[in-house]
Scaffold this motif. Sequence first.
Motif, PDB file in Angstrom:
ATOM      1  N   THR A 176       0.840  -1.194   0.000  1.00  0.00           N
ATOM      2  CA  THR A 176       0.000   0.000   0.000  1.00  0.00           C
ATOM      3  C   THR A 176       0.874   1.244   0.000  1.00  0.00           C
ATOM      4  N   LEU A 177       0.648   2.092  -0.978  1.00  0.00           N
ATOM      5  CA  LEU A 177       1.419   3.317  -1.161  1.00  0.00           C
ATOM      6  C   LEU A 177       0.618   4.512  -0.651  1.00  0.00           C
ATOM      7  N   GLN A 178       1.260   5.355   0.162  1.00  0.00           N
ATOM      8  CA  GLN A 178       0.660   6.619   0.570  1.00  0.00           C
ATOM      9  C   GLN A 178       1.692   7.723   0.404  1.00  0.00           C
ATOM     10  N   PHE A 179       1.217   8.904   0.039  1.00  0.00           N
ATOM     11  CA  PHE A 179       2.095  10.057  -0.066  1.00  0.00           C
ATOM     12  C   PHE A 179       1.950  10.914   1.189  1.00  0.00           C
ATOM     13  N   LEU A 180       3.028  11.630   1.512  1.00  0.00           N
ATOM     14  CA  LEU A 180       3.100  12.399   2.755  1.00  0.00           C
ATOM     15  C   LEU A 180       3.511  13.837   2.470  1.00  0.00           C
ATOM     16  N   VAL A 181       2.936  14.763   3.223  1.00  0.00           N
ATOM     17  CA  VAL A 181       3.392  16.154   3.230  1.00  0.00           C
ATOM     18  C   VAL A 181       3.614  16.547   4.675  1.00  0.00           C
ATOM     19  N   ASN A 182       4.850  16.882   4.994  1.00  0.00           N
ATOM     20  CA  ASN A 182       5.211  17.216   6.379  1.00  0.00           C
ATOM     21  C   ASN A 182       4.717  16.150   7.351  1.00  0.00           C
TER      22      ASN A 182
END
Length: 241
Positions: free
Chosen positions: A158-164
């Motif tokens: 499972t891929l998730q993107f992150l910001v800060n």
Amino acid sequence: VVSTQSTGRVYGVGFRMNSQDSSAPNSQFTFHRIHGSRIRLSNSSKTATRLEAAKFYDNGVVYSALPLSGHAKFVVQAQELAVGWSGSFKIGVILISPEVFKDGFQPPRYSPAMPHSWVWSSLSLHVGQDLKISYGSVNLEDLRKGDKLGMEISREGTLQFLVNERSQGAAATNVYSTDKLVYGFVDHYGQAVTSTIAEAFVNPFSLQHLCKRKILTGLTSNVSKLEPYLPTPLIAFLADT
């Protein structure tokens, strides 16, 4: 693909950890020597800068030097942004066969043009070259100097993107479903000029897991249908999760 004898862990093409290590830590992560034509690497290949950013807005793709495997995280920090352009950082993963990703491979000038990829751009997720869907609560064009942008993949793919460090939700659930290698990438597009690797690690799959996945990928029928023809130890091995 190489593995350590004592741990049986696989780290990808051309990379071998010490036998005591169970992961590839931040200090050993760099950007790949293959990158967009306007990129210059510095800081021991941990910083990427798009040259002539006032004149050109593209050809700024950089890849992780190591393939991502198992539980993996790859985060960069925005170091410099330019004014006068629309668009900014784009980030994603691409599936590449080992024989393709080598010297002579030409990165695209614009990352959503990549096949076999998941690309977060602005407020959209590009899946391959055909599907575009809304994604994320943050517009990547609003990133500022010092902000961190990254990705994390679970062992289940499972891929998730992150910001800060804030997750933007699941972008994909099957990034490990093929035999291709998985690489992270960052596209220094438009406003995005310079980034530096801020955090990165790989806790790779065991050799046993990879062997099982290879066998299951090659089967043309469900394991249960093949039980009369397979040795009992092999059936137990494939069924053990």
